[in-house]
Design a protein around this motif. Structure first.
Motif, PDB file in Angstrom:
ATOM      1  N   LEU A 284     106.471  33.891 -13.229  1.00 61.38           N
ATOM      2  CA  LEU A 284     105.279  33.808 -12.397  1.00 61.38           C
ATOM      3  C   LEU A 284     104.126  34.354 -13.216  1.00 61.38           C
ATOM      4  O   LEU A 284     104.171  35.503 -13.688  1.00 61.38           O
TER       5      LEU A 284
ATOM      6  N   GLU B 275     100.327  31.056 -10.767  1.00 59.71           N
ATOM      7  CA  GLU B 275      99.945  31.733  -9.535  1.00 59.71           C
ATOM      8  C   GLU B 275      98.446  31.587  -9.273  1.00 59.71           C
ATOM      9  O   GLU B 275      97.638  31.603 -10.210  1.00 59.71           O
TER      10      GLU B 275
ATOM     11  N   LYS C  51      98.026  34.752  -3.298  1.00 57.27           N
ATOM     12  CA  LYS C  51      99.303  34.959  -3.969  1.00 57.27           C
ATOM     13  C   LYS C  51     100.465  34.359  -3.189  1.00 57.27           C
ATOM     14  O   LYS C  51     100.496  34.406  -1.963  1.00 57.27           O
TER      15      LYS C  51
ATOM     16  N   LEU D 264     105.761  35.610  -5.265  1.00 57.00           N
ATOM     17  CA  LEU D 264     105.199  36.731  -6.020  1.00 57.00           C
ATOM     18  C   LEU D 264     105.239  38.018  -5.193  1.00 57.00           C
ATOM     19  O   LEU D 264     105.639  39.071  -5.693  1.00 57.00           O
TER      20      LEU D 264
ATOM     21  N   SER E 215     108.754  39.181  -5.039  1.00 57.78           N
ATOM     22  CA  SER E 215     109.320  39.582  -6.326  1.00 57.78           C
ATOM     23  C   SER E 215     108.691  40.851  -6.883  1.00 57.78           C
ATOM     24  O   SER E 215     109.331  41.576  -7.641  1.00 57.78           O
ATOM     25  N   ASN E 216     107.439  41.094  -6.535  1.00 61.77           N
ATOM     26  CA  ASN E 216     106.749  42.304  -6.995  1.00 61.77           C
ATOM     27  C   ASN E 216     106.035  42.956  -5.810  1.00 61.77           C
ATOM     28  O   ASN E 216     104.807  42.958  -5.729  1.00 61.77           O
TER      29      ASN E 216
ATOM     30  N   LYS F  61     102.291  43.683  -6.672  1.00 66.06           N
ATOM     31  CA  LYS F  61     101.838  42.346  -6.267  1.00 66.06           C
ATOM     32  C   LYS F  61     101.028  41.663  -7.378  1.00 66.06           C
ATOM     33  O   LYS F  61     100.027  41.007  -7.143  1.00 66.06           O
TER      34      LYS F  61
ATOM     35  N   ILE G  15     101.014  39.578 -11.420  1.00 62.96           N
ATOM     36  CA  ILE G  15     101.746  38.851 -12.453  1.00 62.96           C
ATOM     37  C   ILE G  15     101.638  39.677 -13.736  1.00 62.96           C
ATOM     38  O   ILE G  15     100.760  40.530 -13.857  1.00 62.96           O
TER      39      ILE G  15
ATOM     40  N   SER H  72     114.413  40.444 -10.361  1.00 61.39           N
ATOM     41  CA  SER H  72     112.983  40.352 -10.679  1.00 61.39           C
ATOM     42  C   SER H  72     112.604  41.491 -11.604  1.00 61.39           C
ATOM     43  O   SER H  72     112.927  42.652 -11.333  1.00 61.39           O
TER      44      SER H  72
ATOM     45  N   CYS I 126     109.321  43.264 -13.479  1.00 59.77           N
ATOM     46  CA  CYS I 126     107.862  43.342 -13.417  1.00 59.77           C
ATOM     47  C   CYS I 126     107.314  44.199 -14.556  1.00 59.77           C
ATOM     48  O   CYS I 126     108.044  44.978 -15.159  1.00 59.77           O
TER      49      CYS I 126
END
Length: 220
Positions: free
Chosen positions: A8, A35, A40, A44, A47-48, A52, A54, A63, A65
């Motif tokens: 992402l 993205e 968002k 995303l 996953s974060n 939040k 990328i 995931s 980050c």
């Protein structure tokens, strides 16, 4: 069947570009998902959920980050694939992490202040930025790459900013090549690598994107 790999990202992000270069170096096939940072995606946010932001690397159901961590993960998760990005010797690994952290904390923030400001604030940012580049140039020394003879971790972390240099120079009215010729020679060596040349966006396109940002945020 191998775990699916998804990245992402947002095209001009120097942080996302790190992950893309590392994946290219290792020859890892992955799905790229662009993205919209103004809106968002659910993926995303899932996953974060903490930052939040990328980039996010999704490997199977895992995931990962933060770009520095992602590059290290790529190197370790696919350690059987050449090249190895991190140095083998503990001190060299620590030194690589130090300079990667330096780039992470100094270059983007200071470079951003060059195009976001004018007058004295811009001059101060430009002076600081050049000082940081000279420190990096000193660490590079006479080596081909920051890791020595081979392209490695610090190179992957730093070279994405090369496509932003044009923007910093135009807005700050200075030449990085005049200030740090060895650093630009290093950039040119890195650009000879397909993983870099095929990944980094056109510096003029990045400059155009920054022009849109300036209008959006009322920075004139």
């Amino acid at each position: 069947m191998a775990d699916e790999v998804i990245l992402l990202d947002f095209w001009p992000s120097p942080f996302g570009l790190r992950a893309r270069i590392a994946l290219a170096e290792k020859g890892i096939e992955y799905e790229y998902k662009e993205e919209n940072l103004a809106e968002k995606s659910a993926l995303l946010l899932k996953s974060n959920p903490v930052h939040k932001k990328i980039p996010v690397l999704i490997h199977g159901e895992k995931s990962i980050c933060e770009s520095l961590i992602i590059v290290q993960y790529i190197d370790e998760a696919w350690k059987g694939k050449s090249p190895v990005l991190m140095p083998a010797e503990p001190y060299e690994r620590a030194n690589a992490r130090f300079w990667a952290d330096f780039v992470d904390k100094k270059i983007y923030e200071c470079g951003s202040r060059i195009w976001k400001n004018k007058g004295e604030a811009q001059e101060a940012a430009k002076k600081e930025f050049i000082e940081y580049l000279k420190l990096l140039e000193g660490e590079l020394g006479e080596k081909l790459y920051f890791g020595g003879e081979r392209f490695g971790y610090v190179d992957v972390v730093f070279v994405p900013f090369a496509c932003w240099f044009h923007t910093y120079e135009v807005h700050g009215n200075f030449s990085i090549e005049e200030e740090c010729p060895k650093l630009i020679a290093w950039v040119k060596r890195c650009m000879e690598k397909e993983s870099v040349s095929k990944t980094l966006p056109d510096p003029v396109k990045v400059h155009g994107f920054v022009g849109i940002l300036k209008k959006k945020y009322g920075v004139e």
